[in-house]
Design an enzyme around this catalytic site. Structure first.
Site, PDB file in Angstrom:
ATOM      1  N   SER A   1       6.262   7.728   8.982  1.00 13.33           N
ATOM      2  CA  SER A   1       7.780   7.248   8.953  1.00 13.33           C
ATOM      3  C   SER A   1       8.783   8.412   9.662  1.00 13.33           C
ATOM      4  O   SER A   1       9.808   8.685   9.382  1.00 13.33           O
ATOM      5  CB  SER A   1       8.391   7.015   7.599  1.00 13.33           C
TER       6      SER A   1
ATOM      7  N   GLY B   1       4.582   3.994   7.784  1.00  8.33           N
ATOM      8  CA  GLY B   1       5.216   2.475   8.052  1.00  8.33           C
ATOM      9  C   GLY B   1       5.933   2.102   6.890  1.00  8.33           C
ATOM     10  O   GLY B   1       6.318   1.027   6.909  1.00  8.33           O
TER      11      GLY B   1
ATOM     12  N   LYS C   1      -0.890   1.893  17.841  1.00  9.42           N
ATOM     13  CA  LYS C   1      -1.918   1.297  16.812  1.00  9.42           C
ATOM     14  C   LYS C   1      -1.988  -0.413  17.416  1.00  9.42           C
ATOM     15  O   LYS C   1      -2.190  -0.197  18.682  1.00  9.42           O
ATOM     16  CB  LYS C   1      -1.027   0.790  15.526  1.00  9.42           C
TER      17      LYS C   1
ATOM     18  N   ASN D   1       1.505   6.946  18.226  1.00  8.03           N
ATOM     19  CA  ASN D   1       0.162   6.026  18.018  1.00  8.03           C
ATOM     20  C   ASN D   1       0.960   4.698  18.114  1.00  8.03           C
ATOM     21  O   ASN D   1       1.378   4.017  17.220  1.00  8.03           O
ATOM     22  CB  ASN D   1      -0.544   6.497  16.651  1.00  8.03           C
TER      23      ASN D   1
ATOM     24  N   HIS E   1      -7.748   8.274  11.054  1.00 10.06           N
ATOM     25  CA  HIS E   1      -6.616   7.636  10.455  1.00 10.06           C
ATOM     26  C   HIS E   1      -6.645   6.878   9.355  1.00 10.06           C
ATOM     27  O   HIS E   1      -7.728   6.265   9.085  1.00 10.06           O
ATOM     28  CB  HIS E   1      -5.934   6.760  11.810  1.00 10.06           C
TER      29      HIS E   1
ATOM     30  N   GLU F   1      -0.929  12.950   7.164  1.00  9.90           N
ATOM     31  CA  GLU F   1      -0.260  11.911   7.073  1.00  9.90           C
ATOM     32  C   GLU F   1      -0.215  11.164   5.494  1.00  9.90           C
ATOM     33  O   GLU F   1      -1.254  10.616   5.514  1.00  9.90           O
ATOM     34  CB  GLU F   1      -0.788  10.590   8.228  1.00  9.90           C
TER      35      GLU F   1
ATOM     36  N   GLY G   1       4.132   6.765  14.578  1.00  9.70           N
ATOM     37  CA  GLY G   1       3.812   5.064  14.757  1.00  9.70           C
ATOM     38  C   GLY G   1       4.939   4.279  15.327  1.00  9.70           C
ATOM     39  O   GLY G   1       5.067   4.357  16.508  1.00  9.70           O
ATOM     40  N   GLY G   2       5.468   3.384  14.450  1.00  6.02           N
ATOM     41  CA  GLY G   2       6.363   2.531  14.990  1.00  6.02           C
ATOM     42  C   GLY G   2       7.633   3.102  15.720  1.00  6.02           C
ATOM     43  O   GLY G   2       7.723   2.439  16.852  1.00  6.02           O
TER      44      GLY G   2
ATOM     45  N   GLU H   1      -5.596   4.069   8.278  1.00  4.03           N
ATOM     46  CA  GLU H   1      -5.808   2.820   8.544  1.00  4.03           C
ATOM     47  C   GLU H   1      -7.103   2.443   8.646  1.00  4.03           C
ATOM     48  O   GLU H   1      -8.121   1.354   8.586  1.00  4.03           O
ATOM     49  CB  GLU H   1      -4.590   2.055   9.617  1.00  4.03           C
TER      50      GLU H   1
END
Ligand code: PGA
Length: 250
Positions: free
Chosen positions: A213, A174, A14, A12, A98, A168, A234-235, A100
């Site tokens: 994470s 994150g 983002k 993802n 999600h 999640e 994600g990251g 967010e």
């Protein structure tokens, strides 16, 4: 006892990525061609890159998804994107619900449910996200909250359709924090039970991803947990080398 679903490792991105970021996608696609893996691999770039990403991924093992869609097919919804538009760009998957979006745009379970129906209407495979906040976990309500989100976010129309869920925990996204393996296992088992009660034994083929994470260094142990059928990353999905490190753990 159950047929283990093919693991899905989905990235993802983002709100990250410009045209040059597609070099990472190309590097990922080339690496997977040279070294095929057991898992399904997906990349979900921002809406602006979905079409170019889908083109870049043609002929490779990488599937392309979007990060959200509007429930309606068309209309006066300035700035929004319909599921049909995502499919028209060549994507085959869409992340929905999600945290967010749930927290930043007040998306409720019923809104997520309507978006899942839109995804099915457009022929997209939904990845439906659920997860508790830190307050909810501290109050001992993680399993109850997640069960409620699963029940409220999934329409009956998913029966027999391809979809996946992503657990999640909001506080793990994150943050560099992850739940213990036992905590992840407990929630995944609860999700599996909720799915089976709703859709029957066939739900054993639904992949339940863990997200929050996930890194090359912790992916193998997380992915080895019973009922963890992949990861939403994600990251660590932004760089092909990191993402490959996770993919190779599946
Ligand atoms: P993270 O994000 O891997 O950067 O924690 C996961 C997600 O939000 O899907």
């Amino acid at each position: 006892m159950s047929t283990r679903p093919t693991p899905l490792i989905a990235g993802n991105w983002k709100m990250n990525g410009l045209a040059a970021s597609l070099d990472e996608l190309t590097a990922l696609a080339e690496a997977l061609t040279a070294e095929p893996v057991r898992a399904r691999v997906a990349v979900c770039p921002p809406a602006t890159l979905v079409e170019r990403a889908a083109r870049a991924a043609i002929g490779s093992a990488v599937e392309i998804g979007a990060q959200d869609c509007r429930a309606e097919q068309s209309g006066a919804f300035t700035g929004d994107v319909a599921a049909e538009m995502i499919a028209d760009c060549g994507a085959t998957l869409v992340i929905l619900g999600h945290s967010e979006r749930r927290s930043g745009y007040d998306e409720t379970d019923s809104m997520v449910c309507a978006k899942v129906l839109a995804a099915l209407r457009a022929g997209l495979e939904p990845i439906v996200c659920v997860g508790e906040t830190l307050e909810e976990r501290r109050a001992g309500r993680a399993v109850e909250v997640v069960r409620g989100q699963v029940t409220g976010s999934l329409p009956d129309a998913l029966r027999g359709k391809a979809f996946s869920l992503a657990y999640e925990p909001v506080w793990a996204i994150g943050s560099g924090l992850t739940p213990s393996l036992a905590e992840i296992g407990e929630v995944h088992q609860a999700i599996r039970e909720t799915l089976t009660a709703r859709f029957g034994e066939v739900s054993s083929t639904v992949a339940i991803l863990y997200g929050g994470s996930v890194k090359p260094g912790n992916a193998a142990e997380i992915l080895s947990i019973e009922d963890v059928g992949g990861a939403l990353v994600g990251g660590a999905s932004l760089k092909a080398a990191d993402f490959l490190g996770i993919i190779r753990s599946a």
